[in-house]
Design a protein around this motif. Sequence first.
Motif, PDB file in Angstrom:
ATOM      1  N   CYS A   6       0.861  -1.189   0.000  1.00 27.17           N
ATOM      2  CA  CYS A   6       0.000   0.000   0.000  1.00 27.17           C
ATOM      3  C   CYS A   6       0.892   1.232   0.000  1.00 27.17           C
ATOM      4  CB  CYS A   6      -0.854   0.063   1.265  1.00 27.17           C
ATOM      5  SG  CYS A   6      -1.910  -1.336   1.533  1.00 27.17           S
ATOM      6  N   CYS A   8       0.648   5.744  -0.018  1.00 27.66           N
ATOM      7  CA  CYS A   8       0.048   7.072  -0.152  1.00 27.66           C
ATOM      8  C   CYS A   8       1.198   8.069  -0.269  1.00 27.66           C
ATOM      9  CB  CYS A   8      -0.811   7.428   1.059  1.00 27.66           C
ATOM     10  SG  CYS A   8      -2.403   6.594   1.078  1.00 27.66           S
ATOM     11  N   GLN A  20      -6.907   0.835   1.236  1.00 32.10           N
ATOM     12  CA  GLN A  20      -6.036  -0.110   0.524  1.00 32.10           C
ATOM     13  C   GLN A  20      -5.802  -1.367   1.366  1.00 32.10           C
ATOM     14  OE1 GLN A  20      -2.466   1.662  -1.387  1.00 32.10           O
ATOM     15  NE2 GLN A  20      -3.356   3.636  -0.819  1.00 32.10           N
ATOM     16  N   GLU A  23      -8.862  -3.569   1.258  1.00 31.91           N
ATOM     17  CA  GLU A  23      -8.976  -4.257  -0.034  1.00 31.91           C
ATOM     18  C   GLU A  23      -7.993  -5.417  -0.126  1.00 31.91           C
ATOM     19  OE1 GLU A  23      -9.005  -1.785  -3.539  1.00 31.91           O
ATOM     20  OE2 GLU A  23     -10.337  -0.326  -2.587  1.00 31.91           O
ATOM     21  N   THR A  64      -1.368  -5.452  -5.057  1.00 29.36           N
ATOM     22  CA  THR A  64      -1.542  -4.021  -4.813  1.00 29.36           C
ATOM     23  C   THR A  64      -2.900  -3.626  -5.389  1.00 29.36           C
ATOM     24  OG1 THR A  64      -0.477  -1.851  -4.996  1.00 29.36           O
ATOM     25  CG2 THR A  64      -0.368  -3.273  -6.926  1.00 29.36           C
ATOM     26  N   THR A  65      -3.483  -2.540  -4.899  1.00 30.55           N
ATOM     27  CA  THR A  65      -4.844  -2.199  -5.320  1.00 30.55           C
ATOM     28  C   THR A  65      -4.902  -1.621  -6.730  1.00 30.55           C
ATOM     29  OG1 THR A  65      -4.680  -0.045  -4.231  1.00 30.55           O
ATOM     30  CG2 THR A  65      -5.667  -1.849  -2.961  1.00 30.55           C
ATOM     31  N   ARG A  69      -0.290   2.643  -7.176  1.00 29.57           N
ATOM     32  CA  ARG A  69       0.147   2.450  -5.790  1.00 29.57           C
ATOM     33  C   ARG A  69       1.558   1.893  -5.757  1.00 29.57           C
ATOM     34  NH1 ARG A  69      -1.437   5.988  -3.769  1.00 29.57           N
ATOM     35  NH2 ARG A  69      -1.943   6.565  -5.861  1.00 29.57           N
ATOM     36  N   GLY A  94      -5.244  -5.346  -7.871  1.00 34.31           N
ATOM     37  CA  GLY A  94      -6.660  -5.300  -7.521  1.00 34.31           C
ATOM     38  C   GLY A  94      -7.437  -6.429  -8.169  1.00 34.31           C
TER      39      GLY A  94
END
Length: 197
Positions: A6, A8, A20, A23, A64-65, A69, A94
């Motif tokens: 994840c 940001c 994230q 998910e 990973t989403t 990311r 994802g």
Amino acid sequence: MLYGYCRCSTNESRQDINRQVRELKGLGVDESNIYLEYQSGTKVDRIELKRLLDTINIGDTIITTEISRITRSTKQLCEIIELVKDKQLKLIIGNSMTIDCTSGNMDAMTKAFIQISGVFAELERNMTVERIKSGMDNARAKGIHIGRNKTQKQDIPAVFNKYYQQYKDGTINVTELAKLCNMSRTTIYKYIKIIEE
């Protein structure tokens, strides 16, 4: 083994990374195997991504989403794709895409699709940066101040003024003045400079 990543761009006080994490857990990743990062997606030497890439073994899966990311750099995405192929990994993005290189191979269409997706992630970031820069330039043109206001003499806290004369007289040094004011030496030097200009 399943691993999650994840990311940001800013810290948790400004961006929520928990969506994230949720998910990834929903996709079967154990929370102890999820790597969290607060860095720009264009930064090459991200600590948690490096830790993840150093931890994985042949046959493991990285989830990973979305592509943006894991990276916003097309060059770095190509390097990650090569690593996935070389280490015979599976990369799941994802619910949209799975790149399975556990056999050591990757078909040309999958590789091209991933690279195109990376180009769009990088383009999106560059457009965002340009919009921010344009907005700041526009604000400056209208006379709006951008950034922190410059500290003026009247902004200096009273506690500094209370002890400043002792510093000026030589009875205390900068370190002692900083302790008395409960401020860093950097702040003390800044205030001294403002007063003495």
